[in-house]
Scaffold this active site. Structure first.
Site, PDB file in Angstrom:
ATOM      1  N   ASP A 111       1.050  -1.563   4.814  1.00  0.00           N
ATOM      2  CA  ASP A 111       0.579  -0.332   5.454  1.00  0.00           C
ATOM      3  C   ASP A 111      -0.816   0.056   4.950  1.00  0.00           C
ATOM      4  O   ASP A 111      -0.995   1.101   4.323  1.00  0.00           O
ATOM      5  CB  ASP A 111       1.601   0.786   5.160  1.00  0.00           C
ATOM      6  N   HIS A 149       0.869  -1.189   0.000  1.00  0.00           N
ATOM      7  CA  HIS A 149       0.000   0.000   0.000  1.00  0.00           C
ATOM      8  C   HIS A 149       0.902   1.234   0.000  1.00  0.00           C
ATOM      9  O   HIS A 149       1.268   1.746   1.068  1.00  0.00           O
ATOM     10  CB  HIS A 149      -0.894   0.028   1.244  1.00  0.00           C
ATOM     11  N   ASP A 176      -4.051  -4.492  -6.722  1.00  0.00           N
ATOM     12  CA  ASP A 176      -4.215  -4.838  -5.315  1.00  0.00           C
ATOM     13  C   ASP A 176      -2.858  -5.263  -4.736  1.00  0.00           C
ATOM     14  O   ASP A 176      -2.182  -6.128  -5.305  1.00  0.00           O
ATOM     15  CB  ASP A 176      -5.234  -5.981  -5.193  1.00  0.00           C
ATOM     16  N   GLY A 177      -2.504  -4.666  -3.611  1.00  0.00           N
ATOM     17  CA  GLY A 177      -1.173  -4.880  -3.051  1.00  0.00           C
ATOM     18  C   GLY A 177      -0.916  -6.303  -2.598  1.00  0.00           C
ATOM     19  O   GLY A 177       0.200  -6.814  -2.723  1.00  0.00           O
ATOM     20  N   SER A 209       6.505   6.671   2.444  1.00  0.00           N
ATOM     21  CA  SER A 209       7.414   5.524   2.534  1.00  0.00           C
ATOM     22  C   SER A 209       8.129   5.200   1.213  1.00  0.00           C
ATOM     23  O   SER A 209       9.323   4.876   1.224  1.00  0.00           O
ATOM     24  CB  SER A 209       6.669   4.299   3.083  1.00  0.00           C
TER      25      SER A 209
HETATM   26  C1  LIG Z   1      -1.878   4.322   4.680  1.00  0.00           C
HETATM   27  S1  LIG Z   1      -1.801   4.713   2.981  1.00  0.00           S
HETATM   28  C2  LIG Z   1      -0.138   4.348   2.541  1.00  0.00           C
HETATM   29  C3  LIG Z   1       0.879   5.302   3.088  1.00  0.00           C
HETATM   30  C4  LIG Z   1       2.316   5.017   2.670  1.00  0.00           C
HETATM   31  N1  LIG Z   1       2.663   3.621   2.895  1.00  0.00           N
HETATM   32  C5  LIG Z   1       3.286   5.895   3.422  1.00  0.00           C
HETATM   33  O1  LIG Z   1       3.689   5.533   4.548  1.00  0.00           O
HETATM   34  O2  LIG Z   1       3.676   6.940   2.884  1.00  0.00           O
HETATM   35  C6  LIG Z   1      -2.678   3.390   2.234  1.00  0.00           C
HETATM   36  C7  LIG Z   1      -2.729   3.435   0.710  1.00  0.00           C
HETATM   37  O3  LIG Z   1      -3.207   2.176   0.230  1.00  0.00           O
HETATM   38  C8  LIG Z   1      -4.003   2.385  -0.922  1.00  0.00           C
HETATM   39  N2  LIG Z   1      -4.817   1.169  -1.059  1.00  0.00           N
HETATM   40  C9  LIG Z   1      -6.013   0.860  -0.466  1.00  0.00           C
HETATM   41  N3  LIG Z   1      -6.372  -0.396  -0.748  1.00  0.00           N
HETATM   42  C10 LIG Z   1      -5.366  -0.924  -1.504  1.00  0.00           C
HETATM   43  C11 LIG Z   1      -5.114  -2.217  -2.055  1.00  0.00           C
HETATM   44  N4  LIG Z   1      -5.985  -3.231  -1.896  1.00  0.00           N
HETATM   45  N5  LIG Z   1      -3.970  -2.419  -2.744  1.00  0.00           N
HETATM   46  C12 LIG Z   1      -3.071  -1.412  -2.927  1.00  0.00           C
HETATM   47  N6  LIG Z   1      -3.243  -0.166  -2.431  1.00  0.00           N
HETATM   48  C13 LIG Z   1      -4.370   0.072  -1.720  1.00  0.00           C
HETATM   49  C14 LIG Z   1      -4.746   3.660  -0.623  1.00  0.00           C
HETATM   50  O4  LIG Z   1      -5.177   4.271  -1.821  1.00  0.00           O
HETATM   51  C15 LIG Z   1      -3.677   4.483   0.123  1.00  0.00           C
HETATM   52  O5  LIG Z   1      -2.959   5.285  -0.781  1.00  0.00           O
END
Ligand SMILES: C[S@@+](CC[C@H](N)C(=O)[O-])C[C@H]1O[C@@H](n2cnc3c(N)ncnc32)[C@H](O)[C@@H]1O
Length: 261
Positions: free
Chosen positions: A165, A50, A144-145, A102
């Site tokens: 995350d 994420h 999807d992550g 991150s």
């Molecule tokens: C908490 S933020 C990430 C912050 C980042 N890791 C940082 O520390 O700078 C979560 C992110 O996950 C994305 N997201 C939500 N569901 C997801 C999924 N299933 N797969 C990938 N990304 C996803 C959201 O759009 C959001 O940008």
């Protein structure tokens, strides 16, 4: 359009929380861990499930609305070290009110021989991430992550770190993280995995930690937020913690003082 976007499940925006106390906890530990894992010349592979957009403007309306950056990065004096290097680098190339997410911290600290795979599902965040974080050794995936990281594991090189995350907007995310981590360890047993989780009154993170069924090193801090929506602290769980990780967690609290307790 991804179904989750259509159903409003991708409504979380990290711009409201960038540079806040929870980010400090996660990002200081991440920077220290990357520095530790890159001490030896052998390349590593870094992945994020994420990723977010990579770079945040702390003067943006979202950041000003919550005041989290004011309660976080604005209150600490950064001693020299990998996290400070990432913050100073992004401030020098953008502005003093810019904060590295991150992926940008990893881009600044990793070497050209290391590999990076970043997953981001939200179209606008993915587009911004591609704009901000580029490089020959960086692959940015719009998917999807969990599925994305599993599909490319185990990578070459096999030494590496995965950051998990998610936003934890839905209750099921806690068990999804535990299930994903177990599947990942089955495919890529050498990986170090760092899971971030919020500490809320409902304490759902305990179910997640129990469901991992894996030995973890974990670290929890508490902090005060004006509009905390129930979040009283932040946690990090490390699977396959490298030697030196316990010292990193001790340092994170010192570097994050007076915000992290
Ligand atoms: C908490 S933020 C990430 C912050 C980042 N890791 C940082 O520390 O700078 C979560 C992110 O996950 C994305 N997201 C939500 N569901 C997801 C999924 N299933 N797969 C990938 N990304 C996803 C959201 O759009 C959001 O940008």
């Amino acid at each position: 359009m991804d179904n989750r976007l259509a159903k409003g499940m991708l409504s979380y925006q990290h711009a409201y929380h960038a540079g806040g106390p929870a980010d400090l906890h996660k990002h200081i530990a991440l920077a220290e861990l990357l520095a530790l894992l890159t001490k030896k010349t052998r390349p590593i592979c870094y992945m994020e499930t994420h990723a977010g957009r990579g770079v945040y403007n702390l003067n943006a309306a979202e950041a000003l609305k919550t005041g989290e950056a004011a309660a976080g990065i604005a209150r600490i004096n950064l001693p020299e070290g990998p996290f400070s290097k990432a913050v100073q680098t992004i401030r020098a190339s953008h502005s003093t009110m810019t904060y590295p997410g991150s992926p940008m911290i990893a881009k600044i600290l990793l070497r050209p021989t290391d590999m990076m795979h970043l997953m981001e599902l939200h179209p606008a965040e993915h587009k911004a991430l591609k704009r901000h974080v580029q490089g020959q050794n960086i692959a940015i995936h719009h998917r999807d992550g969990y599925a994305g990281v599993l599909a490319i594991s185990p990578p070459k090189p096999r030494k590496g770190l995965v950051l998990i995350d998610p936003s934890y907007e839905v209750k099921s995310e806690y068990l999804a993280v535990a299930n994903f981590t177990r599947k990942l360890m089955a495919k890529w047993p050498e990986a170090t995995v760092m899971i971030w989780y919020p500490i809320l009154k409902a304490a759902r993170h305990i179910d997640m930690l129990n469901a991992l069924h894996l030995p973890v090193l974990h670290d929890e801090v508490s902090f005060d937020l004006k509009d905390n929506k129930g979040m009283t602290g932040s946690g990090l769980a490390l699977v396959n913690a490298p030697y030196g990780a316990a010292d990193i967690f001790a340092r994170t609290r010192t570097i994050g003082a007076p915000v992290l307790r």
